[in-house]
Design an enzyme around this catalytic site. Structure first.
Site, PDB file in Angstrom:
ATOM      1  N   HIS A   1      28.590  21.870  39.476  1.00 27.10           N
ATOM      2  CA  HIS A   1      27.936  20.581  39.651  1.00 27.10           C
ATOM      3  C   HIS A   1      27.864  20.167  41.123  1.00 27.10           C
ATOM      4  O   HIS A   1      26.912  19.488  41.527  1.00 27.10           O
ATOM      5  CB  HIS A   1      28.645  19.523  38.807  1.00 27.10           C
ATOM      6  CG  HIS A   1      28.533  19.801  37.341  1.00 27.10           C
ATOM      7  ND1 HIS A   1      29.559  19.576  36.447  1.00 27.10           N
ATOM      8  CD2 HIS A   1      27.509  20.325  36.607  1.00 27.10           C
ATOM      9  CE1 HIS A   1      29.162  19.932  35.230  1.00 27.10           C
ATOM     10  NE2 HIS A   1      27.935  20.383  35.310  1.00 27.10           N
TER      11      HIS A   1
ATOM     12  N   HIS B   1      20.677  25.296  28.849  1.00 29.07           N
ATOM     13  CA  HIS B   1      21.819  25.134  27.940  1.00 29.07           C
ATOM     14  C   HIS B   1      22.514  23.829  28.305  1.00 29.07           C
ATOM     15  O   HIS B   1      23.538  23.815  28.993  1.00 29.07           O
ATOM     16  CB  HIS B   1      22.779  26.324  28.059  1.00 29.07           C
ATOM     17  CG  HIS B   1      22.160  27.630  27.674  1.00 29.07           C
ATOM     18  ND1 HIS B   1      21.284  28.309  28.500  1.00 29.07           N
ATOM     19  CD2 HIS B   1      22.285  28.381  26.548  1.00 29.07           C
ATOM     20  CE1 HIS B   1      20.902  29.431  27.894  1.00 29.07           C
ATOM     21  NE2 HIS B   1      21.483  29.498  26.717  1.00 29.07           N
TER      22      HIS B   1
ATOM     23  N   SER C   1      25.806  18.763  33.385  1.00 28.76           N
ATOM     24  CA  SER C   1      24.686  18.958  34.303  1.00 28.76           C
ATOM     25  C   SER C   1      23.494  18.050  34.004  1.00 28.76           C
ATOM     26  O   SER C   1      22.857  17.551  34.952  1.00 28.76           O
ATOM     27  CB  SER C   1      24.260  20.430  34.317  1.00 28.76           C
ATOM     28  OG  SER C   1      24.071  20.929  33.011  1.00 28.76           O
TER      29      SER C   1
ATOM     30  N   GLU D   1      19.006  22.650  24.045  1.00 26.71           N
ATOM     31  CA  GLU D   1      20.335  22.877  23.470  1.00 26.71           C
ATOM     32  C   GLU D   1      20.177  23.283  22.006  1.00 26.71           C
ATOM     33  O   GLU D   1      19.547  22.582  21.216  1.00 26.71           O
ATOM     34  CB  GLU D   1      21.192  21.616  23.577  1.00 26.71           C
ATOM     35  CG  GLU D   1      22.577  21.753  22.973  1.00 26.71           C
ATOM     36  CD  GLU D   1      23.345  22.932  23.521  1.00 26.71           C
ATOM     37  OE1 GLU D   1      23.819  23.758  22.703  1.00 26.71           O
ATOM     38  OE2 GLU D   1      23.475  23.047  24.763  1.00 26.71           O
TER      39      GLU D   1
ATOM     40  N   ASP E   1      15.600  27.450  21.797  1.00 28.33           N
ATOM     41  CA  ASP E   1      16.288  28.411  22.654  1.00 28.33           C
ATOM     42  C   ASP E   1      15.813  28.253  24.094  1.00 28.33           C
ATOM     43  O   ASP E   1      14.628  28.431  24.393  1.00 28.33           O
ATOM     44  CB  ASP E   1      16.011  29.832  22.151  1.00 28.33           C
ATOM     45  CG  ASP E   1      16.843  30.876  22.851  1.00 28.33           C
ATOM     46  OD1 ASP E   1      16.742  30.988  24.087  1.00 28.33           O
ATOM     47  OD2 ASP E   1      17.599  31.600  22.173  1.00 28.33           O
ATOM     48  N   GLY E   2      16.729  27.927  24.983  1.00 30.44           N
ATOM     49  CA  GLY E   2      16.368  27.699  26.370  1.00 30.44           C
ATOM     50  C   GLY E   2      15.842  28.938  27.066  1.00 30.44           C
ATOM     51  O   GLY E   2      14.945  28.852  27.910  1.00 30.44           O
TER      52      GLY E   2
ATOM     53  N   ASP F   1      22.808  28.227  32.273  1.00 30.48           N
ATOM     54  CA  ASP F   1      24.261  28.090  32.134  1.00 30.48           C
ATOM     55  C   ASP F   1      24.671  28.328  30.673  1.00 30.48           C
ATOM     56  O   ASP F   1      25.170  27.429  30.008  1.00 30.48           O
ATOM     57  CB  ASP F   1      24.666  26.674  32.605  1.00 30.48           C
ATOM     58  CG  ASP F   1      26.133  26.369  32.367  1.00 30.48           C
ATOM     59  OD1 ASP F   1      26.938  27.320  32.356  1.00 30.48           O
ATOM     60  OD2 ASP F   1      26.459  25.187  32.176  1.00 30.48           O
TER      61      ASP F   1
END
Length: 310
Positions: free
Chosen positions: A19, A42, A100, A118, A158-159, A179
C-alpha cells in the site's frame, strides 16, 4: 478456492509494502489533470477491523502497521501512507485498516474511475457494503458527484479474465493492481499471462503486482518471469522482515513488481526501505532489495541497506 480471507493478514508487513508503493503510484498519476482508471483485480473486502474478527487471530498487523503507528520520524513519502490510515482512524486508536480499494479511493480524484473485481462470495458482499456506507457518508457530508458516469464499479467476476475488457481505457491512462491470494499454484501462471495480454492491449499502462516470497518454486520463479514481459522498464522491490522460519512456513518476505514505474520511484524507495527494515526487522536477515531493468537489457545493480545480509 475460497478459503483465503485477507482479514487474517490485514495491515501486516506485506500490506505496508504494497500500500505504500500503491500510494506513490497514485500520487504520481495525480500530477496530470487527465483522468485515469484504477483497476484492482482482487479487491478483497476493502476495509478491515483490526480489533475484532479475523485480524485478531494472529494479529499480523503487529508486524506492519502496528510498529509504524506511533512513529514521529517517518520519511515524508511513508508519512503520506500512514496519514491515510490515520484519517480512517479519527479517534487516534488503530482500529481499521484499508485494503487497496479504500487506499485508492481516498487518493483518486473525482474524475478518476475505480474498477474493482472480487470473486469470493463473502468478500464481495462486504466490499459492496463498505462502499455503500462510504458513499452514504459522503452524501451526508454534502459531497455530490459533479462528473458523469459511475465512479466506482464493483464486479463479482474473475479479475484476470475481466482485465482485458478494460484496456485500453478511454482516457489512455491506467494503473492496474494484480494481487491474487496465490492459494493455488495456477495464480502464478495467470499473473504472467494476464500481464502479457494487458501490455499488448495497453503498452503505456502502469501495472503493479504484489507477490509473496515463499519456499515454493512458483513463488521464487515469478519475478524472473515478469522481467520478460514486454514493457519499457520494470522495477522490483522486496522487503524481508526476517529469515525463513525453520519449518519453512509463514510469510516473512514479499515484493512489488511494477511495469512502467514512475521515474521518481527508485529514489523514494531508497529513502523509505531502509527505514522499514530498521523498524519492522526481526533479525539480522531483515533486508530490502531494489532492482530495475528492461526486458532486453536485464537488471541494474541492486541497492541494499548497508549491513544487511547478502
Amino acid at each position: 478456492m475460497f478459503s483465503y480471507r485477507h482479514g487474517f493478514h490485514a495491515g501486516n508487513h506485506a500490506d505496508v509494502l504494497k500500500h505504500f508503493v500503491l500510494v506513490q503510484l497514485i500520487q504520481y498519476l495525480n500530477q496530470k489533470d487527465t483522468a485515469y482508471t484504477y483497476v484492482d483485480t482482487h479487491a478483497g473486502a476493502g476495509l478491515y477491523a483490526l480489533d475484532s474478527g479475523y485480524a485478531t487471530k494472529n494479529a499480523e498487523f503487529e508486524t506492519g502497521i502496528g510498529p509504524l503507528w506511533g512513529k514521529n520520524d517517518l520519511p515524508p513519502a511513508l508519512a503520506e501512507y500512514i496519514n491515510l490510515i490515520k484519517e480512517m482512524n479519527p479517534s487516534g486508536k488503530l482500529r481499521y485498516y484499508p485494503g487497496s480499494p479504500f487506499c485508492a479511493e481516498k487518493i483518486l480524484r473525482e474524475q478518476d474511475r475505480l474498477r474493482l473485481f472480487e470473486l469470493h462470495p463473502s468478500e464481495i458482499k462486504v466490499l459492496s457494503e463498505n462502499f455503500r456506507k462510504l458513499e452514504a457518508h459522503q452524501a451526508e457530508q454534502g459531497k455530490r458527484p459533479t462528473v458523469r458516469g459511475k465512479r466506482i464499479i464493483i464486479s463479482d467476476t474473475d479479475g484476470f479474465d475481466s482485465l482485458k475488457s478494460l484496456l485500453p481505457p478511454p482516457s489512455r491512462r491506467a494503473l492496474v493492481l494484480i494481487d491474487p491470494p496465490y492459494e493455488v499454484k495456477d495464480d502464478y501462471r495467470r499473473v504472467k499471462s494476464a500481464l502479457d495480454e494487458a501490455v499488448k492491449r495497453f503498452p503505456s499502462g502502469t501495472y503493479a503486482v504484489w507477490y509473496p516470497i515463499l519456499q515454493r518454486m512458483e513463488s521464487r520463479e515469478l519475478p524472473e518471469k515478469l522481467k520478460r514481459v514486454e514493457c519499457k522498464e520494470w522495477l522490483n522491490v522486496s522487503l524481508s522482515i526476517s529469515g525463513p522460519a525453520p519449518d519453512g512456513f509463514g510469510l516473512h518476505s514479499s515484493g512489488m513488481f511494477i511495469l512502467n514505474p514512475p521515474w521518481t520511484l527508485v529514489a523514494t524507495l531508497k529513502e523509505v526501505m531502509p527505514y522499514l527494515v530498521a523498524v519492522l526487522g526481526k533479525d539480522k536477515q531483515a533486508k530490502f532489495e531494489i532492482q530495475t531493468g528492461t526486458p532486453l537489457t536485464g537488471q541494474n545493480p541492486r541497492f541494499k541497506k548497508p549491513g544487511t545480509a547478502a
